[in-house]
Design a protein around this motif. Sequence first.
Motif, PDB file in Angstrom:
ATOM      1  N   ASP A 159      -3.138   0.701 -10.220  1.00 46.99           N
ATOM      2  CA  ASP A 159      -3.512   1.977  -9.625  1.00 46.99           C
ATOM      3  C   ASP A 159      -3.511   1.881  -8.099  1.00 46.99           C
ATOM      4  O   ASP A 159      -3.647   0.805  -7.514  1.00 46.99           O
ATOM      5  N   VAL A 160      -3.382   3.055  -7.473  1.00 46.95           N
ATOM      6  CA  VAL A 160      -3.447   3.139  -6.017  1.00 46.95           C
ATOM      7  C   VAL A 160      -4.898   3.383  -5.622  1.00 46.95           C
ATOM      8  O   VAL A 160      -5.514   4.365  -6.065  1.00 46.95           O
ATOM      9  N   ASN A 161      -5.422   2.503  -4.799  1.00 45.39           N
ATOM     10  CA  ASN A 161      -6.782   2.660  -4.295  1.00 45.39           C
ATOM     11  C   ASN A 161      -6.682   3.334  -2.924  1.00 45.39           C
ATOM     12  O   ASN A 161      -6.294   2.707  -1.932  1.00 45.39           O
ATOM     13  N   ASN A 162      -7.009   4.611  -2.878  1.00 46.03           N
ATOM     14  CA  ASN A 162      -6.927   5.373  -1.616  1.00 46.03           C
ATOM     15  C   ASN A 162      -8.299   5.802  -1.120  1.00 46.03           C
ATOM     16  O   ASN A 162      -8.451   6.871  -0.530  1.00 46.03           O
ATOM     17  N   HIS A 163      -9.288   4.958  -1.309  1.00 49.96           N
ATOM     18  CA  HIS A 163     -10.650   5.271  -0.887  1.00 49.96           C
ATOM     19  C   HIS A 163     -11.016   4.572   0.421  1.00 49.96           C
ATOM     20  O   HIS A 163     -12.200   4.448   0.743  1.00 49.96           O
TER      21      HIS A 163
ATOM     22  N   ILE B 213     -11.286   8.435  16.397  1.00 47.20           N
ATOM     23  CA  ILE B 213     -10.438   9.032  15.359  1.00 47.20           C
ATOM     24  C   ILE B 213     -10.850   8.428  14.030  1.00 47.20           C
ATOM     25  O   ILE B 213     -10.892   7.192  13.879  1.00 47.20           O
ATOM     26  N   GLY B 214     -11.145   9.269  13.063  1.00 45.81           N
ATOM     27  CA  GLY B 214     -11.533   8.811  11.732  1.00 45.81           C
ATOM     28  C   GLY B 214     -10.624   9.390  10.667  1.00 45.81           C
ATOM     29  O   GLY B 214     -10.297  10.581  10.700  1.00 45.81           O
ATOM     30  N   ILE B 215     -10.209   8.549   9.717  1.00 46.63           N
ATOM     31  CA  ILE B 215      -9.308   8.961   8.637  1.00 46.63           C
ATOM     32  C   ILE B 215      -9.920   8.507   7.325  1.00 46.63           C
ATOM     33  O   ILE B 215     -10.128   7.300   7.107  1.00 46.63           O
ATOM     34  N   ALA B 216     -10.214   9.457   6.457  1.00 48.98           N
ATOM     35  CA  ALA B 216     -10.773   9.170   5.140  1.00 48.98           C
ATOM     36  C   ALA B 216      -9.749   9.518   4.070  1.00 48.98           C
ATOM     37  O   ALA B 216      -9.041  10.517   4.181  1.00 48.98           O
ATOM     38  N   GLY B 217      -9.699   8.664   3.039  1.00 45.95           N
ATOM     39  CA  GLY B 217      -8.757   8.903   1.942  1.00 45.95           C
ATOM     40  C   GLY B 217      -7.432   8.207   2.125  1.00 45.95           C
ATOM     41  O   GLY B 217      -6.407   8.705   1.641  1.00 45.95           O
ATOM     42  N   SER B 218      -7.429   7.066   2.801  1.00 45.23           N
ATOM     43  CA  SER B 218      -6.187   6.323   3.018  1.00 45.23           C
ATOM     44  C   SER B 218      -6.123   5.123   2.077  1.00 45.23           C
ATOM     45  O   SER B 218      -7.145   4.546   1.682  1.00 45.23           O
ATOM     46  N   ALA B 219      -4.908   4.751   1.737  1.00 47.86           N
ATOM     47  CA  ALA B 219      -4.670   3.577   0.898  1.00 47.86           C
ATOM     48  C   ALA B 219      -4.480   2.375   1.812  1.00 47.86           C
ATOM     49  O   ALA B 219      -3.427   2.231   2.434  1.00 47.86           O
ATOM     50  N   GLN B 220      -5.483   1.516   1.889  1.00 44.36           N
ATOM     51  CA  GLN B 220      -5.411   0.329   2.729  1.00 44.36           C
ATOM     52  C   GLN B 220      -4.892  -0.842   1.909  1.00 44.36           C
ATOM     53  O   GLN B 220      -5.261  -1.022   0.735  1.00 44.36           O
TER      54      GLN B 220
ATOM     55  N   TYR C   3       2.004 -13.264  -1.782  1.00 44.97           N
ATOM     56  CA  TYR C   3       1.651 -11.960  -2.363  1.00 44.97           C
ATOM     57  C   TYR C   3       1.665 -10.951  -1.214  1.00 44.97           C
ATOM     58  O   TYR C   3       0.805 -10.979  -0.339  1.00 44.97           O
ATOM     59  N   ARG C   4       2.651 -10.038  -1.265  1.00 45.29           N
ATOM     60  CA  ARG C   4       2.819  -9.039  -0.220  1.00 45.29           C
ATOM     61  C   ARG C   4       2.453  -7.662  -0.772  1.00 45.29           C
ATOM     62  O   ARG C   4       2.994  -7.222  -1.797  1.00 45.29           O
ATOM     63  N   VAL C   5       1.558  -6.959  -0.042  1.00 47.14           N
ATOM     64  CA  VAL C   5       1.162  -5.591  -0.386  1.00 47.14           C
ATOM     65  C   VAL C   5       1.484  -4.701   0.808  1.00 47.14           C
ATOM     66  O   VAL C   5       0.945  -4.910   1.910  1.00 47.14           O
ATOM     67  N   HIS C   6       2.338  -3.732   0.586  1.00 48.69           N
ATOM     68  CA  HIS C   6       2.743  -2.806   1.653  1.00 48.69           C
ATOM     69  C   HIS C   6       2.272  -1.406   1.261  1.00 48.69           C
ATOM     70  O   HIS C   6       2.736  -0.840   0.251  1.00 48.69           O
ATOM     71  N   ALA C   7       1.378  -0.835   2.066  1.00 49.00           N
ATOM     72  CA  ALA C   7       0.803   0.484   1.787  1.00 49.00           C
ATOM     73  C   ALA C   7       1.289   1.482   2.837  1.00 49.00           C
ATOM     74  O   ALA C   7       1.137   1.233   4.052  1.00 49.00           O
ATOM     75  N   GLU C   8       1.849   2.588   2.384  1.00 50.10           N
ATOM     76  CA  GLU C   8       2.318   3.653   3.272  1.00 50.10           C
ATOM     77  C   GLU C   8       1.515   4.921   3.002  1.00 50.10           C
ATOM     78  O   GLU C   8       1.382   5.343   1.840  1.00 50.10           O
ATOM     79  N   ASN C   9       1.000   5.526   4.069  1.00 48.95           N
ATOM     80  CA  ASN C   9       0.220   6.765   3.973  1.00 48.95           C
ATOM     81  C   ASN C   9       0.867   7.822   4.863  1.00 48.95           C
ATOM     82  O   ASN C   9       1.015   7.607   6.072  1.00 48.95           O
TER      83      ASN C   9
END
Length: 442
Positions: free
Chosen positions: A422-426, A401-408, A312-318
């Motif tokens: 759905d895309v979880n970007n929290h 460095i902090g980043i909020a609202g990314s899809a991990q 199971y491969r999940v690739h998330a691009e932000n």
Amino acid sequence: MQQLLLAGLIGCWLAEASSAWAAPDTVRAGSIKSTAQPTRAASTDTVNTYNPTLLARRQPQPIMAEEIPPAHREPELAPMNSSNGSLLDDFAPPKPILPASPLVENPIMDDADLANMPAEPWSSGSWFRSGSHYAEVDFLVFERQRPKRRREVIATDLAIPGRGLSTYNTTFGNEAGVRATLGQNLFRDYLNRDHSVEATFTGVNQFQSDDGIRGTVANSLTTAGIVGLNFSDTVTYNHTSNFLSYEANYRIRTRLERDRMLMGPDGSWTRQYTHGHTFSVLIGLRHVTIDEEFLLLGRRDNVLESTYGGNYRVHAENDLLGAQIGGELRSQYETWSWGVLGKAGAYVNFSEVNHLVTSATVPIYGAQPALQDSAFVGEFRVFGAYNLSPNWTLRSSFDMIGIAGSAQAPYNVDFNLSPEPDVNNHGFVMLIGMSFGMEFVW
């Protein structure tokens, strides 16, 4: 006749003798008498100080004056410098006292001269950011912090209730990176502030984390019904993440206050900076990319993947694009300085998540949802610098460095295999580390 002539001569001689006896000290015009006492001229007429153009003329005195000793000599009068023939009785102004050597803005001196000077010639115009271009290169060592909470369970052991495998079960290692800035000073305004444009690139090598679990008995691990992952002997995962940042900023930076001129014991002058604080503000655009991949593997002992096995491969691009503002406060000393820097911005995250599930090397599911949503990027830095010369400076800093609202990727694992997950970007990404580098100004 002869008697009359003799009587006239006698009368003239008597008249002359009587006049001489009456005024024995009187000197006749055109003659010099050595025993005569000289008389000083009368005091000069004063000048009308309320209207200097109304001047009284001096009456010439044809009386000789003796030489006055220097100790009792009165100040001489200024020469006539008026076009109307008036005499100016003002005293000549005193001459200014000049230093032993001329003032030099940036003197070049040998070691012997520097030893006699009260301060080194560190001027704000020659030692601190005196060029029109600057470049900064920093070597980074960052660690990505794992979340304190929200560790999703991705596999459970049916033989022992409560035993399982969760995401972010292990920490990421330290990864190296680089930060490079290239700037151009445009001009200096009337408030002694430098206006410049600069471009910054920040890149960190790939963060990586992996973990796994082995069932207590054969085929005891389950992953919510996905064929090839259910009833496995081992379940492992591998999580990788990359961070890249591109910035273009317009910066306004204040400079130190006016320099001081100090004179040494030998009479030489030194231009010395004034200790103080400088502040800069920046505004610009920033593009941040976070590329993550989460790979979940299920295997059975002594069984080929082509026979029974699941991936199971999940690739998330932000792709975060937005505007930022920031500021820097620096305290400058002779050859070193320290300060803080902060940046913050609002972004739009163009995120996309690719799902791919294979069973026995055969794809059984695929999806590619996307989402555009708001995000936030903040940066904080505490730094110190040491000036090797007016052109080279060593630097070191502590960075966050902090980043909020990314899809991990781990948060987007979906075992339900719905038609369009759905895309979880929290997710929240935190990078903490240090940097060591150098700054060059020319």
